[in-house]
Motif scaffolding. Structure first.
Motif, PDB file in Angstrom:
ATOM      1  N   GLY A 102       0.559  -1.244   0.186  1.00  0.00           N
ATOM      2  CA  GLY A 102       0.334  -0.172   0.287  1.00  0.00           C
ATOM      3  C   GLY A 102       1.184   1.150  -0.113  1.00  0.00           C
ATOM      4  N   LEU A 103       2.236   1.407   0.686  1.00  0.00           N
ATOM      5  CA  LEU A 103       2.710   2.451   1.177  1.00  0.00           C
ATOM      6  C   LEU A 103       3.146   2.655   0.259  1.00  0.00           C
ATOM      7  N   CYS A 104       4.125   1.365  -0.809  1.00  0.00           N
ATOM      8  CA  CYS A 104       4.441   2.098  -2.680  1.00  0.00           C
ATOM      9  C   CYS A 104       3.805   2.099  -3.214  1.00  0.00           C
ATOM     10  N   SER A 105       1.930   2.415  -3.169  1.00  0.00           N
ATOM     11  CA  SER A 105       1.329   2.690  -4.224  1.00  0.00           C
ATOM     12  C   SER A 105       1.405   3.838  -4.897  1.00  0.00           C
ATOM     13  N   ALA A 111      -3.459   2.769  -4.161  1.00  0.00           N
ATOM     14  CA  ALA A 111      -3.220   1.898  -2.090  1.00  0.00           C
ATOM     15  C   ALA A 111      -4.088   1.080  -1.560  1.00  0.00           C
ATOM     16  N   ASN A 114      -4.189  -2.409  -3.900  1.00  0.00           N
ATOM     17  CA  ASN A 114      -3.553  -3.268  -4.276  1.00  0.00           C
ATOM     18  C   ASN A 114      -3.500  -3.991  -3.260  1.00  0.00           C
ATOM     19  N   LEU A 165      -4.994   3.044   6.958  1.00  0.00           N
ATOM     20  CA  LEU A 165      -3.896   3.123   5.363  1.00  0.00           C
ATOM     21  C   LEU A 165      -4.183   4.250   4.898  1.00  0.00           C
ATOM     22  N   MET A 221       0.756   8.533  -2.856  1.00  0.00           N
ATOM     23  CA  MET A 221       1.064   8.274  -1.583  1.00  0.00           C
ATOM     24  C   MET A 221       2.595   8.501  -1.350  1.00  0.00           C
ATOM     25  N   HIS A 224       4.886   7.359  -2.722  1.00  0.00           N
ATOM     26  CA  HIS A 224       5.833   5.686  -4.022  1.00  0.00           C
ATOM     27  C   HIS A 224       7.097   5.479  -4.319  1.00  0.00           C
ATOM     28  N   LEU A 229       7.400  -1.105  -5.655  1.00  0.00           N
ATOM     29  CA  LEU A 229       6.704  -1.598  -5.222  1.00  0.00           C
ATOM     30  C   LEU A 229       6.078  -3.202  -5.791  1.00  0.00           C
TER      31      LEU A 229
END
Length: 351
Positions: A102-105, A111, A114, A165, A221, A224, A229
């Motif tokens: 989620g954090l890298c979306s 996020a 994913n 999230l 995000m 990102h 990801l």
């Protein structure tokens, strides 16, 4: 309009029903139990979980044991809303690979999509759906494991994770439109309303969070990272597909450990939890050179040695955790195993 299904986790087949949950889902659980006045040895002992497993976020915990440790923590700490409070403070970073998906979306909407997409690799025997209802997304969650009857604390924890999230980007003031739970309304239900700052319904068909699409629009995000990801998605899929979790013996031991505080477990109960017939379980154990009573005996001995090394429980407190109604019965069994009494063995091990 008909709701559009963005992602569905397939219902687990019997061959995959015990593949478990990555131990990152229990990140910080030991400290949270302690802060609420719980005794770790008692809580983990009743649930049949080795606390050492929690130190490795990519190890697999048996899902029945994971749910039981949350229920047991609620009982022993006297905190009826334990899962709700644990989830309230559970930040995405603490979820390991699942959180970083989620954090890298790219965007908050991505996020959420994913997160739902890879959740089945994080936790098996679970139905996950992200429904497009037009103005809202609905995040649906429900455990499908037939042996897990108590799952309220897990549901409240998971809804908290999903909300956190989104709050990671929009801030703690963000609120979903509605939250639903399949369990009945608890005594302190007002705390649920306060935590989510939304309407909360109980006795529903499943657990869900209703998220207005307009709240997600245009929010990138902050962390990102498309390359990371891709790597994280690949890693969590490999864990879910290649590392199927504990084998039959490990599954049976974990279930036996969890059942022991209620007395000596039966073949029928463990076979049912494994979704096997009794003859099938007996045959599978014979292939490993064991019978069911020997497996129970081994489990008791291993747990007894671990508790004695920890040293925080008296012999009389330890016996019920191993399924013995009397301390004398445990002492006789221990002497049969190792030739000395539990107290003598502990004194020797500590000294």
């Amino acid at each position: 309009m008909n709701p559009a299904l963005l992602h569905t986790a397939p219902t687990a087949t019997s061959g995959a029903s015990n593949r478990g949950v990555l131990s990152a889902a229990a990140n910080g659980l030991d400290g949270f139990i302690t802060r609420h006045g719980g005794d770790l040895d008692r809580v983990f002992g009743h649930a049949g979980i080795d606390p050492e497993q929690l130190l490795h976020p990519t190890l697999s915990l048996a899902l029945p044991n994971y749910c039981q440790v949350l229920e047991e923590a609620a009982r022993q700490t006297g905190c009826d809303n334990f899962g709700l409070r644990y989830g309230q403070q559970f930040q995405p970073q603490a979820l390991g690979l699942l959180g970083y998906v989620g954090l890298c979306s790219a965007t908050l909407e991505d996020a959420l999509i994913n997160f739902a997409q890879v959740f089945p690799f994080h936790q098996h025997s679970t139905s996950i759906r992200l429904m497009d209802l037009g103005e809202c997304y609905r995040f649906d969650y429900r455990i499908e494991h037939g042996a897990i009857l108590e799952r309220r604390q897990d549901a409240e924890l998971t809804m908290g994770m999903a909300v956190n999230l989104i709050r990671h980007v929009l801030g703690p003031q963000w609120a979903p439109r509605e939250v639903a739970f399949e369990h009945g309304r608890p005594q302190q239900w007002q705390e649920h309303r306060d935590v989510f700052d939304a309407s909360v319904r109980f006795n529903q068909a499943g657990n869900s969070v209703l998220i207005p699409k307009r709240d997600l629009a245009g929010h990138a995000m902050p962390g990102h990272d498309p390359v990371l990801l891709m790597l994280v998605k690949d890693a969590i899929r490999q864990l879910g597909e290649v590392n199927p979790g504990p084998d039959l013996l490990d599954q049976a031991r974990q279930l036996i450990n969890a059942a022991l505080p209620a007395g000596e477990p039966t073949l029928q109960a463990i076979a049912s939890a494994l979704q096997l017939s009794e003859p099938t379980l007996q045959r599978r154990l014979r292939e490993q050179g064991l019978c069911f009573s020997q497996l129970v005996e081994q489990s008791r001995q291993q747990l007894a040695l671990r508790y004695l090394r920890q040293g925080s429980l008296s012999i009389s407190e330890l016996a019920p955790l191993l399924g013995y109604s009397e301390t004398s019965a445990f002492s006789r069994a221990f002497k049969r195993w190792l030739g000395v009494s539990p107290r003598q063995w502990r004194n020797s091990a500590i000294n």
